[in-house]
Design a protein around this motif. Sequence first.
Motif, short mmCIF file in Angstrom:
data_model
loop_
_atom_site.label_atom_id
_atom_site.label_comp_id
_atom_site.label_asym_id
_atom_site.label_seq_id
_atom_site.Cartn_x
_atom_site.Cartn_y
_atom_site.Cartn_z
N GLY A 152 8.99 72.40 -91.37
CA GLY A 152 7.78 71.69 -91.79
C GLY A 152 7.13 70.97 -90.63
O GLY A 152 7.50 71.14 -89.46
N ARG A 153 6.18 70.14 -90.99
CA ARG A 153 5.40 69.41 -90.00
C ARG A 153 5.09 68.02 -90.53
O ARG A 153 4.70 67.88 -91.69
CB ARG A 153 4.10 70.16 -89.71
CG ARG A 153 3.25 69.62 -88.59
CD ARG A 153 2.16 70.64 -88.24
NE ARG A 153 1.33 70.18 -87.14
CZ ARG A 153 0.10 69.66 -87.27
NH1 ARG A 153 -0.44 69.57 -88.48
NH2 ARG A 153 -0.58 69.24 -86.23
N MET A 154 5.28 67.00 -89.70
CA MET A 154 4.92 65.63 -90.09
C MET A 154 3.72 65.19 -89.26
O MET A 154 3.72 65.33 -88.03
CB MET A 154 6.09 64.67 -89.85
CG MET A 154 5.78 63.25 -90.29
SD MET A 154 7.16 62.08 -90.12
CE MET A 154 7.07 61.69 -88.37
N VAL A 155 2.72 64.65 -89.95
CA VAL A 155 1.49 64.18 -89.32
C VAL A 155 1.26 62.73 -89.75
O VAL A 155 1.38 62.40 -90.94
CB VAL A 155 0.27 65.03 -89.72
CG1 VAL A 155 -1.00 64.50 -89.08
CG2 VAL A 155 0.50 66.50 -89.35
N LEU A 156 0.95 61.86 -88.80
CA LEU A 156 0.60 60.47 -89.10
C LEU A 156 -0.90 60.30 -88.90
O LEU A 156 -1.40 60.48 -87.79
CB LEU A 156 1.39 59.50 -88.21
CG LEU A 156 2.91 59.60 -88.32
CD1 LEU A 156 3.58 58.58 -87.40
CD2 LEU A 156 3.38 59.40 -89.76
N ASP A 157 -1.61 59.97 -89.98
CA ASP A 157 -3.07 59.97 -89.91
C ASP A 157 -3.73 58.70 -90.45
O ASP A 157 -4.95 58.64 -90.60
CB ASP A 157 -3.64 61.18 -90.65
CG ASP A 157 -3.21 61.25 -92.12
OD1 ASP A 157 -2.55 60.29 -92.60
OD2 ASP A 157 -3.53 62.25 -92.79
N ARG A 158 -2.92 57.67 -90.77
CA ARG A 158 -3.53 56.45 -91.31
C ARG A 158 -2.74 55.23 -90.85
O ARG A 158 -1.52 55.17 -91.02
CB ARG A 158 -3.58 56.51 -92.84
CG ARG A 158 -4.18 55.29 -93.50
CD ARG A 158 -4.51 55.57 -94.97
NE ARG A 158 -3.35 55.92 -95.76
CZ ARG A 158 -2.58 55.03 -96.39
NH1 ARG A 158 -2.84 53.72 -96.31
NH2 ARG A 158 -1.55 55.42 -97.12
#
Length: 499
Positions: free
Chosen positions: A303-309
């Motif tokens: 999977g992939r973890m994205v931090l966007d906030r």
Amino acid sequence: MSSQLKQHPKQHVVFTTSNGAPVDNDINILTAGNPGPSLVQDFHTMDKLAHFNRERIPERVVHAKGAGAHGYFEVTNADLPKWCRAKLFNSVGKRTPVFARFSTVGGEKGSADSARDPRGFAVKFYTEEGNWDMVGNNTPIFFIREPQKFPDFIHTQKRNPQTNLKDPDAFWDFMGLTPESVHQFTILFSDRGTPKDFRHMDGFSSHTLKFVNDKYEPYFVKLHFKTESGIQNHTNAEAISLAGTDPDAATKDLFQAIERGDHPAWKVCIQLMKYDEAFNYRFDPFDVTKVLSHKDYPLIPIGRMVLDRNPENYFAEVEQAAFSPSHMVPGIEPSLDKMLQWRLLSYPDAHRYRLGTNYQQIPINCPMHVNNYQRDGPMCVEANGGKSTNYYPNSVNGTPAVDPSAHIHEYKVMGEVAKHQYKHPNNDYVQAGDLYRLMDSGAKTRLVENIVGHMSGVTRDDIKIRAIRCFYLADKEYGTRICEGLKLDVNKVIQTLPK
């Protein structure tokens, strides 16, 4: 603050006390005449000052200085349900909200982001089956494998009880008497010991965890979060300089990157080991001071973890975030790792002390669904179960019932009850030596210089020699170069080697 003011257009909002009553004057206190004396009935002033005295909750004993952000985890591997029945993994493209917190470990809340220290790497997955906390570091291993050593180890990283100063004697004395730590100390004093910031580093579960599929077939796994920003580190000189000029550099970098839309991301991978293989592998997979070979168990992207906030309020979200390895969901279980087993107990205990027994009612920690019979306690801020039944088992219709499908993988445990000395055919020096020999000449030189620079503050030669012996047993060149840097006779180290 200026950016926050822009988000809130001017409007008439009544200034109130904590109980919601309007305040007529916040400039002058209530007095009997002018200049006074002041009156104890001035509730607004008392309320304001009393709250100020209590603004700080107890500092975390470790991981006190940290930064965090919101984002999501997205599944990318269709085979994942074959290994784990957790619902967050059940389909490609499925996204689960996350909150991640990064931190230094040993320093106080006001310490520098650039300190030579491991970095905490904790991720809270808000799944439909409850919260799963992956509580790891930016290193794949740790200093010790026995949980009762942890308070002692942390004491050596903190301050001397008499001088209140950092104590190199204690630091290296413990290391020399704890040979399994040589692997982590090699990482700590390498370039990886001073990451540039939180975006340019990897994360690891460090511990081996257990995945269980729908057939209750178990696998052992280690999680790896591989940064998509690329690995970047400071030199020792850069890290020291930054501590004086911009001690919050990593915290600032994370916040500003997300604000400008440069969202940090990590590819999430696992090393997958069949259950029975764990008990015959050449290294103990339940010893957190050891890694699994990537040749034996290659990384599998899942999977992939994205931090966007970014957080809206640091205290409410980052400071009050409470992670625990015991927060698991069906399909994810503990392994036999002794350090992990005791973290399952000690982390929630720390949260109850620091935040209160109802710490999971705090919004940043609150799962999507909670139905149980726990009631009361300080800071109970939700309905406290209302008028519903507060005991189980019961015969009342509509009350929460157990779910048999949530049962864990069953396995046999037999053995003599005793405080067993750790034994394994492979010793504590092999992987540290392998790591040293993997480095290029420049990385080796910086590693040795960093160790020599720190160990130069040690006042006793016997402590130095005992610590150097661990490096020498890992690799003769490694230990010899440290000896030469400290102007010690390597023969004194050799004389202490086990026969």
